[in-house]
Each structure stands twice: as structure tokens, then as C-alpha cells.
Motif scaffolding. Structure first.
Motif, PDB file in Angstrom:
ATOM      1  N   ARG A   1       5.376   7.768   3.853  1.00  0.00           N
ATOM      2  CA  ARG A   1       4.291   8.505   4.504  1.00  0.00           C
ATOM      3  C   ARG A   1       4.748   9.847   5.066  1.00  0.00           C
ATOM      4  O   ARG A   1       3.941  10.773   5.201  1.00  0.00           O
ATOM      5  CB  ARG A   1       3.693   7.651   5.631  1.00  0.00           C
ATOM      6  N   GLY A   2       6.022   9.961   5.411  1.00  0.00           N
ATOM      7  CA  GLY A   2       6.580  11.237   5.841  1.00  0.00           C
ATOM      8  C   GLY A   2       5.839  11.876   6.995  1.00  0.00           C
ATOM      9  O   GLY A   2       5.469  11.217   7.973  1.00  0.00           O
TER      10      GLY A   2
ATOM     11  N   GLN B   1      11.693   2.138   7.890  1.00  0.00           N
ATOM     12  CA  GLN B   1      12.273   3.145   7.003  1.00  0.00           C
ATOM     13  C   GLN B   1      11.409   3.352   5.761  1.00  0.00           C
ATOM     14  O   GLN B   1      11.206   4.484   5.310  1.00  0.00           O
ATOM     15  CB  GLN B   1      13.690   2.728   6.606  1.00  0.00           C
ATOM     16  N   TRP B   2      10.881   2.255   5.207  1.00  0.00           N
ATOM     17  CA  TRP B   2      10.032   2.345   4.022  1.00  0.00           C
ATOM     18  C   TRP B   2       8.752   3.131   4.334  1.00  0.00           C
ATOM     19  O   TRP B   2       8.366   4.028   3.571  1.00  0.00           O
ATOM     20  CB  TRP B   2       9.708   0.949   3.520  1.00  0.00           C
TER      21      TRP B   2
ATOM     22  N   ALA C   1       0.819  -1.205   0.000  1.00  0.00           N
ATOM     23  CA  ALA C   1       0.000   0.000   0.000  1.00  0.00           C
ATOM     24  C   ALA C   1       0.856   1.260   0.000  1.00  0.00           C
ATOM     25  O   ALA C   1       0.502   2.268  -0.627  1.00  0.00           O
ATOM     26  CB  ALA C   1      -0.939  -0.002   1.206  1.00  0.00           C
ATOM     27  N   CYS C   2       1.995   1.191   0.682  1.00  0.00           N
ATOM     28  CA  CYS C   2       2.879   2.357   0.746  1.00  0.00           C
ATOM     29  C   CYS C   2       3.555   2.658  -0.592  1.00  0.00           C
ATOM     30  O   CYS C   2       4.201   3.704  -0.736  1.00  0.00           O
ATOM     31  CB  CYS C   2       3.934   2.168   1.834  1.00  0.00           C
ATOM     32  N   ALA C   3       3.405   1.767  -1.562  1.00  0.00           N
ATOM     33  CA  ALA C   3       3.883   2.085  -2.920  1.00  0.00           C
ATOM     34  C   ALA C   3       2.993   3.125  -3.562  1.00  0.00           C
ATOM     35  O   ALA C   3       3.363   3.732  -4.579  1.00  0.00           O
ATOM     36  CB  ALA C   3       3.929   0.817  -3.770  1.00  0.00           C
TER      37      ALA C   3
ATOM     38  N   LEU D   1      -1.686   6.537   8.730  1.00  0.00           N
ATOM     39  CA  LEU D   1      -1.279   5.380   7.924  1.00  0.00           C
ATOM     40  C   LEU D   1      -2.010   5.359   6.590  1.00  0.00           C
ATOM     41  O   LEU D   1      -1.518   4.781   5.616  1.00  0.00           O
ATOM     42  CB  LEU D   1      -1.553   4.083   8.697  1.00  0.00           C
ATOM     43  N   VAL D   2      -3.197   5.941   6.533  1.00  0.00           N
ATOM     44  CA  VAL D   2      -3.927   6.098   5.271  1.00  0.00           C
ATOM     45  C   VAL D   2      -4.379   7.551   5.183  1.00  0.00           C
ATOM     46  O   VAL D   2      -4.458   8.265   6.185  1.00  0.00           O
ATOM     47  CB  VAL D   2      -5.125   5.128   5.159  1.00  0.00           C
TER      48      VAL D   2
END
Length: 289
Positions: free
Chosen positions: A196-197, A190-191, A114-116, A222-223
Motif C-alpha cells: 500500500r505504500g 510489512q506486507w 486483497a493486498c495482492a 486501506l482501499v
């Protein structure tokens, strides 16, 4: 296939309008993340399985965005990273945004995928997070002793038989495994932080392996929001055509020979398939699915 603009303008009525509409590609990433073959067709996500699908998803000439429809309890960290890296590479190459949508569950490696996305959306009831690392296995040394089986193992290298399920567990092996888990956990953190910063809630304890509902995941950063693919994409790209991009069936399945081919499996293959299917089922069961 892309229709050239000079030809699209000559198509009658709705055909011409459709050819000129922007496209949003929908890619379904459904299943456990594993490098092994799927016990059920299309139930496993890995780099080899989705590479061609992703290439086709990013191929349309009038591409406005790519949407990832994610439903995964996680799995292999390496395959999670390979698929996510491929998505980011294609997004940069084609300069289009990627929106990720969490369905029932986007946990562990599923959340890595999802973080992609440049943005992440979830349903209020989605299960999101599980930013951690887990290893599992069985200790069978007592079992083979009970049934009178002698196992003979020969190695060169003192660490070659670490965590062998047929040998008694050693404290130093557990320490070694936890060291690996810590390294993988650090990479996962780290990813997530990179992707998400500052959207992540400050001082929130997000990396314990906990799972949250979509509603809570919004509050934690997170979203980015709640919604369905049709609702979000319809509002964001009202003129776009939503096109589902799927993997092609194996040749035998396209020829209608899948069931007969399955009957040629040996008893050992069948048992291995059942064991793998049980492992996949257990991965979903951790989230009540």
C-alpha cells in the motif's frame, strides 16, 4: 481457448467481435483460508485449491486485467502468503494489473489476499482490515479429570507438549506463543506497508487488529475506492469481456456421485467434519456474518 487473430477476423458478426475483445478474468476467493480440506465444497481457500484457477485466469491471450472477488474472514497466514505470492508472480509474468474487490468481509488473511491487488475496491458496507494475529483453543484438563479419564503423554524434548489442551496452561508457553504472534504480526505489517505504500494514511493506527467499513477504509488508505466489480471494471475496461474463472468440480461430483460418496464417511469422519464446520462458522460469526 484462444482463437488466433487470423481466424477471429473470419468469424461472422458478433462471434468475430467477441473473439477480438479484451478479457478481464474474475476469480472468486471465498471462504476461510486453511490448508485443511473444505467441510463444504469450495468454502476454503488455500494454495493447492486455487493454483489451477489462477493459472487459467492469467492465461487468455487478450487479457487486460485480473479481478479478485474476495470474501474471507481470514485464517492461515502461511496459506494467505502463498496464494498472494502466486498472484503476484503470475501478474509479473503476464504483465497485467490485478484489481481486488472486497465483498462482505476482507479481514485478516482476507485483507492479506486483497493486498495482492495493485488496487483495492470495497463496498461501503464491506468489513476490511483486522491486521493482526489470533490464536484460539480450549483448556480440557479439568474436563478429563472430571470424567475420570487418564491421559498418558510421553515426549522427548522439554517443549514438545507446549499448549497441550489437556494439560494446565503454563505462563512460559503463553509467552512463547505471543512471541510467535508478534513475529507473524510484523510480517503482516510489512506486507501491507510494501503493497500500500504512501497510500496509507500517515500516523493512523492501522495494525491493532481493528476492522473498518469500506467507507472508512478508503479514508485510511486501506482501499483505493468504493464500487462494485461490474461498475469499476465496466468503466475501466468498457470493451472487455468479463469472464468468471472457477475451479473444476471433483470427478465424483461431475459424475453425480458426490452424495453417495459422502454416505461412506465413518462416524468419526462425520464428527470431525462437524467440528471443522463449526470452526469455519465461528470465523464468519466474528464479523456478524
Amino acid at each position: 481457448m484462444r482463437i488466433p487473430d487470423r481466424l477471429a477476423s473470419r468469424l461472422p458478426g458478433r462471434l468475430g467481435e467477441r473473439a477480438e475483445r479484451p478479457v478481464v478474468s474474475l476469480v472468486r476467493l471465498h471462504g476461510v483460508i486453511s490448508s485443511t480440506a473444505a467441510p463444504v465444497p469450495r468454502s476454503v481457500i488455500n494454495a493447492a485449491a486455487v493454483d489451477k484457477v489462477l493459472e487459467r485466469a492469467f492465461a487468455p491471450g487478450r487479457l487486460a486485467a485480473v479481478a479478485l472477488l474476495i470474501n474471507s474472514p481470514g485464517g492461515s497466514p502461511t496459506q494467505s502468503a502463498l496464494v498472494a505470492d502466486r498472484i503476484r508472480s503470475l501478474a509479473a509474468e503476464h504483465d497485467v494489473p490485478v484489481l481486488a474487490f472486497c465483498e462482505d468481509v476482507a479481514a485478516s488473511g482476507g485483507y492479506w489476499l486483497a493486498c495482492a491487488g495493485d488496487e483495492i475496491y470495497a463496498h461501503p458496507t464491506s468489513l476490511v482490515g483486522s491486521i493482526g494475529v489470533i490464536s484460539q483453543g480450549f483448556g480440557l484438563d479439568g474436563l478429563i479429570e472430571r470424567v475420570g479419564v487418564q491421559r498418558r503423554l510421553y515426549t522427548a524434548g522439554a517443549s514438545k507438549s507446549r499448549l497441550d489442551p489437556f494439560l494446565p496452561e503454563k505462563d512460559e508457553d503463553v509467552v512463547w506463543l505471543r512471541g510467535l504472534q508478534d513475529q507473524l504480526h510484523e510480517m503482516f505489517q510489512q506486507w501491507v506497508t510494501e503493497r500500500r505504500g504512501d497510500r496509507l494514511k500517515p500516523d493512523a493506527d492501522l495494525f491493532t487488529g481493528e476492522v473498518w467499513t469500506g467507507s472508512r477504509a478508503v479514508q485510511l488508505g486501506l482501499v483505493d475506492g468504493l464500487g462494485t466489480p461490474r461498475g469499476v471494471l465496466g468503466g475501466r475496461f468498457p470493451d472487455a469481456e468479463l469472464v468468471t474463472v472457477e475451479g473444476r468440480k471433483p470427478l465424483l461430483a461431475r459424475l453425480g456421485l458426490g452424495s453417495s460418496a459422502a454416505r461412506t464417511l465413518s462416524p468419526v469422519d462425520g464428527l470431525l467434519g462437524l467440528a471443522q464446520a463449526a470452526e469455519v462458522r465461528a470465523s464468519w460469526a466474528r464479523y456478524g456474518l
